[in-house]
Design an enzyme around this catalytic site. Structure first.
Site, PDB file in Angstrom:
ATOM      1  CE  LYS A   1      -3.520   2.372   2.686  1.00 57.44           C
ATOM      2  NZ  LYS A   1      -4.469   2.262   3.804  1.00 57.44           N
TER       3      LYS A   1
ATOM      4  CE1 TYR B   1     -14.926   3.621  -2.215  1.00 58.30           C
ATOM      5  CE2 TYR B   1     -13.028   3.835  -3.685  1.00 58.30           C
ATOM      6  CZ  TYR B   1     -13.558   3.767  -2.407  1.00 58.30           C
ATOM      7  OH  TYR B   1     -12.715   3.842  -1.325  1.00 58.30           O
TER       8      TYR B   1
ATOM      9  CD  GLU C   1       5.871  -3.875   3.606  1.00 63.17           C
ATOM     10  OE1 GLU C   1       5.190  -4.713   4.234  1.00 63.17           O
ATOM     11  OE2 GLU C   1       6.343  -2.862   4.142  1.00 63.17           O
TER      12      GLU C   1
ATOM     13  CB  SER D   1     -11.308   7.538  -3.103  1.00 66.38           C
ATOM     14  OG  SER D   1     -10.078   7.994  -2.567  1.00 66.38           O
TER      15      SER D   1
ATOM     16  NE  ARG E   1      -3.482   7.290   6.144  1.00 64.58           N
ATOM     17  CZ  ARG E   1      -4.158   7.754   7.204  1.00 64.58           C
ATOM     18  NH1 ARG E   1      -3.559   7.854   8.379  1.00 64.58           N
ATOM     19  NH2 ARG E   1      -5.422   8.126   7.091  1.00 64.58           N
TER      20      ARG E   1
ATOM     21  NE  ARG F   1      -5.611   9.907   3.605  1.00 62.73           N
ATOM     22  CZ  ARG F   1      -4.296  10.053   3.522  1.00 62.73           C
ATOM     23  NH1 ARG F   1      -3.767  11.251   3.660  1.00 62.73           N
ATOM     24  NH2 ARG F   1      -3.508   9.017   3.317  1.00 62.73           N
TER      25      ARG F   1
ATOM     26  CE  LYS G   1      -5.954   1.927  -0.284  1.00 62.40           C
ATOM     27  NZ  LYS G   1      -6.440   1.888   1.060  1.00 62.40           N
TER      28      LYS G   1
HETATM   29  C1  PBG Z   1      -6.751   3.522   5.611  1.00 61.54           C
HETATM   30  C2  PBG Z   1      -7.310   3.380   4.252  1.00 61.54           C
HETATM   31  C3  PBG Z   1      -7.224   4.322   3.245  1.00 61.54           C
HETATM   32  C4  PBG Z   1      -7.897   3.806   2.150  1.00 61.54           C
HETATM   33  C5  PBG Z   1      -8.386   2.573   2.511  1.00 61.54           C
HETATM   34  N1  PBG Z   1      -8.001   2.314   3.811  1.00 61.54           N
HETATM   35  C6  PBG Z   1      -6.681   5.677   3.208  1.00 61.54           C
HETATM   36  C7  PBG Z   1      -5.390   6.031   3.705  1.00 61.54           C
HETATM   37  O1  PBG Z   1      -4.459   5.231   3.780  1.00 61.54           O
HETATM   38  O2  PBG Z   1      -5.284   7.202   4.044  1.00 61.54           O
HETATM   39  C8  PBG Z   1      -8.026   4.531   0.866  1.00 61.54           C
HETATM   40  C9  PBG Z   1      -8.998   4.010  -0.085  1.00 61.54           C
HETATM   41  C10 PBG Z   1      -9.356   4.941  -1.162  1.00 61.54           C
HETATM   42  O3  PBG Z   1      -8.751   5.997  -1.377  1.00 61.54           O
HETATM   43  O4  PBG Z   1     -10.325   4.609  -1.858  1.00 61.54           O
HETATM   44  N2  PBG Z   1      -7.175   2.567   6.477  1.00 61.54           N
END
Ligand code: PBG
Length: 328
Positions: free
Chosen positions: A198, A315, A235, A276, A219, A208, A250
């Site tokens: 990720k 989505y 990982e 997203s 992060r 968010r 991701k």
């Molecule tokens: C954090 C999490 C995130 C997403 C899924 N789980 C966001 C982040 O790491 O800030 C993002 C998913 C998306 O953008 O559709 N638990």
């Protein structure tokens, strides 16, 4: 004409039937997972401004959305909870009556085994500071203290009936810690989907908004650095060794090379999360009349599939399912 008499690749593209016959990659609703948001305290669902068509659900509308996804043939649901109150350690995520755990129970009661019900296992929606883990005294994210919280959260989601836990926090050792807790507590059949690779991506912005994130900063100390591919393989190898049942990459479209490399490296199923920002970019362009939404939707999903992901979080899961069911 090619330089070889009689060799004409276009011959197999001439009609829709020929193209269908030789299609190498085919999408199916069953391999798509729909992310769903449930917001504590809502009586009516509310659209997320930066994710047109995506809702923050009330507990009631969530059940209906889950049932609709099942009718469309969607392969799974990934639930995210948005609590009314947050605290330092994210107790809302482990409280059996917290919004996410309550919603998991509701959805399992609604759909049973007709689709795969997954819970997002991460603390960021539940912590007041918005980080994916708990903080040490110096303000950094405390890896091992977070593992203990993830183990508790995993047990709460398993008790709520989740079939699969989506570990999205990117703490070292999270898969092993949650797997061990599940096994010791009598949940050997609850599966782990590891967000193994990720990235610290700029494509999570609309998410968010959807979870009303309180994060200040970033992060980058736990999510991966976008330039790195070999690190993703490391990982993934660790997560598989720790017992991950599926591994995920991701975001998806900007990381197709990572998906392909992971696919070649492991034998567990590979998932990808079309996040997203990927969705919002296309929706925004389509709303301006600049892109054909449905065609771009299917093209991006097909590309993610072709790169090697056999499960896709998107989505568009229900919208794509409707398009595919219509053309089938
Ligand atoms: C954090 C999490 C995130 C997403 C899924 N789980 C966001 C982040 O790491 O800030 C993002 C998913 C998306 O953008 O559709 N638990």
């Amino acid at each position: 004409m090619t330089g070889f008499p009689g060799v004409r690749p276009r011959r197999l593209r001439r009609t829709a039937a020929l193209r269908r016959l030789v299609e190498e990659t085919r999408l199916a609703p069953a391999e798509m997972v729909l992310p769903l948001f449930v917001r504590e305290g809502l009586t009516e669902p509310r659209e997320v401004a930066s994710l047109p068509g995506v809702l923050q659900h009330s507990r009631d509308s969530l059940r209906k959305a889950a049932a609709e996804a099942v009718r469309a043939g969607v392969g799974g649901l990934m639930l995210f909870g948005v609590p009314e109150h947050r605290d330092e350690t994210g107790t809302g995520g482990t409280d059996p009556d917290g919004v996410l755990n309550a919603a998991l129970r509701d959805v399992v009661a609604e759909v049973g085994d007709a689709t795969v019900v997954m819970g997002d296992l991460c603390l960021d929606e539940f912590t007041s500071h918005g980080h994916c883990g708990v903080l040490a005294a110096d303000g950094t994210v405390d890896n091992d203290a977070t593992l203990a919280r993830y183990a508790e959260m995993g047990l709460a989601q398993a008790a709520a009936g989740a079939h699969v836990l989506g570990l999205s926090g990117m703490m070292d050792g999270q898969v092993g810690a949650v797997r061990q807790a599940l096994d010791q507590a009598g949940y050997p059949d609850v599966a782990v989907l590891a967000y193994a690779a990720k990235y610290a991506s700029a494509c999570y912005g609309p998410f968010r908004d959807a979870v009303e994130s309180t994060l200040v900063g970033d992060r980058k100390s736990y999510q991966q650095d976008p330039p790195n591919l070999r690190e993703a393989l490391r990982e993934v190898a660790l997560d598989v060794a720790e017992g991950a049942d599926l591994v995920m990459v991701k975001p998806a479209l900007p990381y197709l090379d990572v998906i392909a490399a992971v696919r070649a490296a492991v034998t567990v199923p590979v998932a990808a999360y079309q996040v997203s920002g990927e969705y919002a970019m296309v929706e925004a362009a389509a709303a301006n009349g600049w892109l054909d939404r449905d065609r771009v939707m299917l093209e991006t999903l097909t590309s993610i599939r072709r790169a090697g992901a056999q499960v896709i979080l998107t989505y568009w899961a229900v919208a794509a399912a409707h398009l595919l069911n219509r053309s089938a």
